[in-house]
Write a protein that holds these residues in place. Structure first.
Motif, mmCIF file in Angstrom:
data_model
loop_
_atom_site.group_PDB
_atom_site.id
_atom_site.type_symbol
_atom_site.label_atom_id
_atom_site.label_comp_id
_atom_site.label_asym_id
_atom_site.label_seq_id
_atom_site.Cartn_x
_atom_site.Cartn_y
_atom_site.Cartn_z
ATOM 1 N N PRO A 148 57.898 -27.991 -38.540
ATOM 2 C CA PRO A 148 58.740 -26.996 -37.553
ATOM 3 C C PRO A 148 57.916 -25.747 -37.957
ATOM 4 O O PRO A 148 57.685 -25.440 -39.116
ATOM 5 C CB PRO A 148 60.079 -26.918 -38.199
ATOM 6 C CG PRO A 148 60.124 -27.618 -39.491
ATOM 7 C CD PRO A 148 58.960 -28.621 -39.545
ATOM 8 N N ASP A 161 59.274 -22.248 -28.367
ATOM 9 C CA ASP A 161 59.303 -22.236 -29.668
ATOM 10 C C ASP A 161 60.266 -21.230 -30.286
ATOM 11 O O ASP A 161 60.718 -20.393 -29.566
ATOM 12 C CB ASP A 161 57.662 -21.598 -29.929
ATOM 13 C CG ASP A 161 56.795 -22.637 -29.909
ATOM 14 O OD1 ASP A 161 57.066 -24.041 -30.087
ATOM 15 O OD2 ASP A 161 55.685 -22.332 -29.587
ATOM 16 N N CYS A 162 60.335 -21.075 -31.565
ATOM 17 C CA CYS A 162 61.079 -20.109 -31.990
ATOM 18 C C CYS A 162 60.311 -18.761 -32.779
ATOM 19 O O CYS A 162 59.397 -19.002 -33.486
ATOM 20 C CB CYS A 162 61.907 -20.824 -33.403
ATOM 21 S SG CYS A 162 63.108 -19.409 -34.277
ATOM 22 N N ASP A 312 67.171 -24.252 -40.826
ATOM 23 C CA ASP A 312 67.981 -25.148 -40.051
ATOM 24 C C ASP A 312 67.121 -25.857 -39.135
ATOM 25 O O ASP A 312 67.545 -27.410 -38.985
ATOM 26 C CB ASP A 312 68.503 -23.860 -38.643
ATOM 27 C CG ASP A 312 69.536 -23.030 -39.397
ATOM 28 O OD1 ASP A 312 70.093 -23.433 -40.181
ATOM 29 O OD2 ASP A 312 69.873 -21.922 -38.705
ATOM 30 N N ALA A 313 65.640 -25.956 -38.769
ATOM 31 C CA ALA A 313 64.914 -26.589 -38.118
ATOM 32 C C ALA A 313 64.402 -27.800 -39.049
ATOM 33 O O ALA A 313 64.442 -28.991 -38.670
ATOM 34 C CB ALA A 313 63.628 -25.918 -37.725
ATOM 35 N N HIS A 317 67.945 -28.737 -36.779
ATOM 36 C CA HIS A 317 68.810 -27.741 -35.961
ATOM 37 C C HIS A 317 67.872 -26.751 -35.794
ATOM 38 O O HIS A 317 68.119 -25.548 -35.818
ATOM 39 C CB HIS A 317 70.223 -27.412 -36.591
ATOM 40 C CG HIS A 317 70.984 -28.681 -37.066
ATOM 41 N ND1 HIS A 317 71.743 -29.361 -36.271
ATOM 42 C CD2 HIS A 317 71.233 -28.903 -38.454
ATOM 43 C CE1 HIS A 317 72.329 -30.278 -37.008
ATOM 44 N NE2 HIS A 317 72.207 -30.010 -38.188
ATOM 45 N N PRO A 318 66.958 -27.057 -34.725
ATOM 46 C CA PRO A 318 65.839 -25.901 -34.418
ATOM 47 C C PRO A 318 66.523 -24.992 -33.605
ATOM 48 O O PRO A 318 67.390 -25.153 -32.737
ATOM 49 C CB PRO A 318 64.715 -26.786 -33.819
ATOM 50 C CG PRO A 318 65.390 -27.886 -33.239
ATOM 51 C CD PRO A 318 66.453 -28.389 -34.194
ATOM 52 N N HIS A 319 66.150 -23.833 -33.757
ATOM 53 C CA HIS A 319 66.304 -22.805 -32.473
ATOM 54 C C HIS A 319 64.992 -22.477 -31.594
ATOM 55 O O HIS A 319 63.821 -22.964 -32.270
ATOM 56 C CB HIS A 319 66.545 -21.315 -33.456
ATOM 57 C CG HIS A 319 67.735 -21.427 -34.343
ATOM 58 N ND1 HIS A 319 68.577 -20.645 -34.095
ATOM 59 C CD2 HIS A 319 67.636 -21.843 -35.650
ATOM 60 C CE1 HIS A 319 69.717 -20.706 -35.063
ATOM 61 N NE2 HIS A 319 68.845 -21.701 -35.959
ATOM 62 N N HIS A 320 65.374 -21.987 -30.529
ATOM 63 C CA HIS A 320 64.471 -21.910 -29.607
ATOM 64 C C HIS A 320 64.249 -20.544 -28.768
ATOM 65 O O HIS A 320 65.589 -19.700 -28.940
ATOM 66 C CB HIS A 320 64.715 -22.773 -28.443
ATOM 67 C CG HIS A 320 64.403 -24.268 -28.781
ATOM 68 N ND1 HIS A 320 63.387 -24.974 -29.170
ATOM 69 C CD2 HIS A 320 65.644 -25.015 -28.967
ATOM 70 C CE1 HIS A 320 63.645 -26.182 -29.746
ATOM 71 N NE2 HIS A 320 64.923 -26.344 -29.544
#
Length: 355
Positions: A148, A161-162, A312-313, A317-320
């Motif tokens: 990640p 992507d985050c 988180d990732a 639990h990834p963010h975007h």
């Protein structure tokens, strides 16, 4: 029913086309093995499903977690990376993660080499630190081996992507709002290069407030991010617009030069002309008389947020997308006579969503 073959070091060695001893050294992260070999061995081990004894005996929630996070920065003088590292460590310390920091000096080949090295150490994820605000190419998934990644300051061009950035548009809007609230009406903008996203975003925010109040800047000048440009631009503005009463400078370097230029032509700051900068870099914002009203990029909070999102990732639990962090305005002497009050922002996070 046949027995399942247990993957051995010899299997990994054949897959990676190296010796068994090289595999052993690579999996134990010895410095006597090149980053390229360590990466090749790690990829081969992952493809074959090889696990070391320590990994097999660990509990499921800790399996394959090293407790290490890699941070790669293109910032060569630590101006961005050090406060970002401080913020990241605040969040990572609570999860018992440590940070390995490496500098790429803005060179893609060196960046790839550092990723190889960090991946060979088994880091759980990567934080990539920029120093231009310009969108950057995303890292190749083959290079990161599926780790990640969170991008900071310079967002990834991939909207999936985050990325964590400072709210330059909001800062520009607030700068003009503040100057208008002081009764300033003949406001100019001195910007850096239009090639930088920061210049475009801060200008965009300024124009947003001008339009809201049915005003226009008396002039907008673009050139370089330097004191000399700020000084030349300020003199030019006074020559063109004798009624000039405020300048929004898009960096503290420009602002310090502008103050010097105004003094040279007999203008008092802030009595005659109020000046606002951006960056809150103490070298320029406080090492000047009068001290500069400016915006802080809140880099420590960017680092803290990036670390939280990376954790988180790592935990599935990834963010975007792009998350923006508010830039607090620091009010000093260059805008109000006798005033030294700090107006600190809350550091609230805003999510920019694509509709």
């Amino acid at each position: 029913m046949g027995r399942t073959h247990k993957v051995t070091l010899a299997d990994v060695a054949r897959e990676a086309n190296v010796s068994v001893s090289a595999v052993s050294k690579a999996l134990n992260h010895t410095d006597r093995i090149s980053a390229e070999t360590q990466r090749a061995v790690r990829l081969a081990a992952e493809r074959l499903g090889y696990q070391r004894l320590a990994e097999r005996s660990s509990s499921p929630e800790k399996r394959n977690k090293s407790g290490l996070v890699g941070m790669i920065t293109s910032d060569y003088n630590g101006r961005f990376s050090l406060p970002l590292l401080t913020g990241a460590e605040t969040a990572l310390g609570a999860s018992n993660h440590a940070v390995l920091l490496m500098s790429s000096h803005g060179r893609p080949a060196l960046e790839r080499g550092h990723i190889d090295r960090l991946a060979s150490y088994g880091v759980d994820g990567l934080i990539v630190v920029g120093d231009t605000t310009n969108p950057r190419p995303p890292l190749d998934a083959r290079t990161t081996m599926g780790l990640p990644v969170v991008y900071t300051y310079d967002p990834s061009r991939d909207p999936n992507d985050c990325s964590i950035i400072c709210d330059n548009v909001g800062a520009g809007a607030q700068a003009i709002e503040y100057l208008l609230s002081l009764g300033r009406r003949y406001i100019a903008i001195i910007a850096g290069s239009e090639d930088f996203q920061a210049a475009r975003d801060r200008s965009k925010g300024a124009w947003r407030t001008f339009s809201l109040y049915d005003f226009q800047p008396i002039d907008v000048l673009f050139d370089t991010w330097g004191e000399d440009w700020g000084e030349r631009a300020a003199k030019l503005l006074v020559e063109r617009h004798p009624n000039l009463d405020a300048i929004y400078c898009l960096s503290d370097e420009i602002a310090r030069g502008a103050v010097r230029g105004l003094k040279t032509v007999g203008k008092d700051v802030p009595q005659d002309v109020a000046v606002i900068g951006h960056d809150n870099w103490f070298v320029f914002s406080t090492n000047v008389h009068p001290t500069l009203t400016t915006f802080d990029n809140n880099i420590s909070l960017i680092g803290k947020t990036a670390a939280k999102f990376l954790l988180d990732a790592i935990n599935g639990h990834p963010h975007h997308g792009i998350t923006t962090v508010e830039c607090p305005m620091i009010v000093r002497e260059s805008t109000e006579v006798g005033r030294r009050t700090q107006l600190e922002g809350s550091g609230q996070l805003y999510e920019r969503k694509t509709l």
